[in-house]
Design a protein around this motif. Sequence first.
Motif, short mmCIF file in Angstrom:
data_model
loop_
_atom_site.label_atom_id
_atom_site.label_comp_id
_atom_site.label_asym_id
_atom_site.label_seq_id
_atom_site.Cartn_x
_atom_site.Cartn_y
_atom_site.Cartn_z
N LEU A 268 136.85 -22.47 21.13
CA LEU A 268 136.26 -23.81 21.25
C LEU A 268 136.15 -24.47 19.88
O LEU A 268 136.29 -25.69 19.74
N LEU A 274 135.04 -31.04 20.10
CA LEU A 274 133.94 -30.12 20.42
C LEU A 274 133.39 -29.58 19.11
O LEU A 274 134.11 -29.50 18.11
N LEU A 336 140.17 -22.01 27.70
CA LEU A 336 140.47 -22.70 26.44
C LEU A 336 141.63 -23.67 26.61
O LEU A 336 141.59 -24.79 26.08
N PHE A 339 140.24 -26.72 28.48
CA PHE A 339 139.41 -27.56 27.59
C PHE A 339 140.30 -28.37 26.66
O PHE A 339 140.09 -29.57 26.45
#
Length: 346
Positions: A268, A274, A336, A339
């Motif tokens: 992340l 993020l 992942l 995202f």
Amino acid sequence: MRIVDMRSDTITQPTSSMRRAMFEAEVGDDVFGEDPTVNRLEEMVAERLGKEAALFVASGTMANLVSQLTHCGRGDEMILGDQSHMFFYEQGGSAALGGIHPRSLPNKPDGTIPPAEIEAAIRPEDVHFPKTKLIVLENTHNRCNGRPLDAGYIHSVAKLARRYGLKLHIDGARLFNAATALGVAAEDLVAEADSVSICLSKGLAAPVGSVVCGTEEFIARARRNRKIVGGGMRQAGVLAAAGIVAITEMVDRLADDHENAGKLADGLANIPGLSIDPEMVSTNIVYFDVTKENLTARILVENIDRQGIRLLPTGPHRLRAVTNYHVTSSDIDYVLDVFSDTLKRL
Ligand code: TLP
């Protein structure tokens, strides 16, 4: 669709060995103290945590409530963190039902409250003040990055409690996660606590149940308080049987959850939009923030939910993911990728 549920470790389903143990459990009326499986679970957990006695209860919330009611009377004060589960998420149950006055102090991001601040909050004898009776710690600390509190810190708070004649309760809903992360025995983290609650139904995957531990005398009074809040269960061995499997078979694998959480945090950290400090992640709880302009945690959660990935928004821009028994390392790769793609799109 591939589902990866990281809303909590409470979503875990009982293992087949738990279901078998529940099916075969020998049971009796636990209010009469006659359920052999409940008795076995209580003995087992007490021994594992180095305490004289234990009490099986329905939930972590009930474990904490019963502990508070047993340590404090009406108008007594307890000192606890402003981010603690007991202060934040338990409906003020001990005030509603026990008339206990909460004195909340700011938690540091690692879940600690500096001992000097605790000491300054302890009330001197004065007709105006409530009487301080209890200090509460939480290990691991859910809202503080799932951080484990180490034995040194706990010792410094326990020393204070002893010096002022106060009791120390540890909400150890994820105590075995703390012990795993710190590489110590769970027993060493609660040696100086007057009471500790642990949850069987979080990372350990049992369907129901928590256990409170303390002295024989404390547990005898806690048993009365469990009954008064409606928690005297009858053939509860059906549930305790799964708890026994949780304690014997599910503790060692918590390290896998921690490894997956670390991998998630590292991944992340490399996704634009993020923000996370992977150094803060040392157990199974991962908090991170959305920093992309005009994007909120809720919108991001809704978008990735449509792709089978479930997390909780815990603030306008903050999210929580909790790795658990059903989440594999390959799931983390998938999460992942989703995202990364979603943040490019939104
Ligand atoms: N925590 C739940 C929610 O209530 C937030 C979660 O998903 O993390 N102590 C701690 C430290 C907890 O995290 C929880 C549950 C409890 C107590 C209460 O346990 P239950 O849900 O069994 O009453």
